[in-house]
Design an enzyme around this catalytic site. Structure first.
Site, PDB file in Angstrom:
ATOM      1  N   ASP A  76      24.973  27.448   2.669  1.00  0.00           N
ATOM      2  CA  ASP A  76      25.554  26.132   2.400  1.00  0.00           C
ATOM      3  C   ASP A  76      26.451  26.096   1.157  1.00  0.00           C
ATOM      4  OD1 ASP A  76      26.017  23.435   2.214  1.00  0.00           O
ATOM      5  OD2 ASP A  76      23.944  22.869   1.839  1.00  0.00           O
ATOM      6  N   SER A 120      29.887  21.887   3.193  1.00  0.00           N
ATOM      7  CA  SER A 120      28.876  21.529   4.179  1.00  0.00           C
ATOM      8  C   SER A 120      29.370  20.406   5.090  1.00  0.00           C
ATOM      9  CB  SER A 120      27.584  21.150   3.437  1.00  0.00           C
ATOM     10  OG  SER A 120      26.468  21.197   4.284  1.00  0.00           O
TER      11      SER A 120
END
Length: 274
Positions: free
Chosen positions: A164, A36
């Site tokens: 993510d 991320s």
């Protein structure tokens, strides 16, 4: 030495201190991994940017309200047809376009053009597993790794639906353990904070529960195999999208610089003894 930058949205601005400290000490990692926001910060370092460069760019872009509005305005649909072509949904943004609008223009398009080998972590939504991307186009990998649930729509990568990377691996240090004698992991997930009496609202509950699940995963990982250095910068109650608080995040997490220097002294001494 290798470095794993963890996910955590705006809290990941604390990674800048780690990069600056390594720069000050003249240490260049042999490999980098990131999930991320950690993948985004790691890509900057892997591309040859200094911590000071990354700090300046962050404060001029995501840390500047005028710049944020201007860059997002540039991403607006040019016609009504474009706006309604696929329906209008909250959070349905082309994350790759957003990243290209905010990240440095000289960030390369391909992994092969990075100066330091890098692994980007994404999560296969339907495959229910971690995916490590280390070759091919860089921006689609960063977009997939950064597709925070409830904030951004999933991203298609390799024909799969990705979200993510922090969901499957919040601090991806274990994929570097065979790459260097000393591996550093940085956790910026944070955790819900309060006096124990405040009832969280809907969004606080969504993001807070995500923090709790990721911290549970990190705890298990640390029991199975810990990196040589593991750091948790102070990130307070910073929200996942609180990028406009960039200066505050950097101020509250500055202590990680001395923590890293102290930990490096111990890790290097232990390695020399071994």
């Amino acid at each position: 030495m290798a470095v794993a930058f963890g996910g955590g949205g705006a809290r990941g601005l604390a990674h800048i201190h780690v990069i600056e400290t390594l720069n000050e000490l003249g240490i260049r990692p042999v490999a980098i991994a990131g999930s991320s926001i950690g993948a985004i910060m790691g890509a900057g370092m892997a591309a040859g940017m200094s911590g000071a460069d990354i700090r300046e760019h962050a404060l001029m872009t995501v840390g500047n309200k005028t710049a944020v509005v201007s860059r997002l305005w540039g991403l607006r649909p040019q016609t009504v047809r474009d706006a309604v072509a696929n329906g209008v949904r909250i959070g349905q943004f082309n994350l790759e376009r957003i990243l290209k609008a905010f990240l440095p223009a000289d960030l390369p398009d391909h992994f092969s053009d990075l100066q330091i080998p890098m692994r980007v972590i994404a999560t296969d939504y339907y495959g229910q597993n971690e995916v490590i991307v280390e070759e091919g186009a860089l921006f689609p990998a960063l977009a997939a790794s950064s597709a925070i649930p409830a904030v951004f729509m999933p991203v298609r990568l390799y024909g799969r639906v990705m979200i993510d990377g922090g969901i499957s691996n919040p601090v991806p240090y274990e994929c570097l353990m065979d790459k260097a004698d000393i591996v550093i992991g940085i956790d910026v997930v944070g955790a819900p904070e309060g006096d124990g009496t405040h009832i969280p609202n809907r969004m606080e509950s969504i993001f807070g529960s995500g923090q709790l699940m990721m911290q549970t995963a990190i705890s298990l990982k640390l029991r199975l195999q810990a990196p040589h250095i593991f750091l948790r910068p102070a990130v307070g109650r910073t929200g996942v999208m609180d990028f406009l608080k960039a200066r505050e995040v950097l101020a509250m997490s500055a202590g990680v610089k001395d923590e890293l220097k102290y930990a490096l002294d111990g890790a290097i001494e232990a390695h020399q003894r071994a």
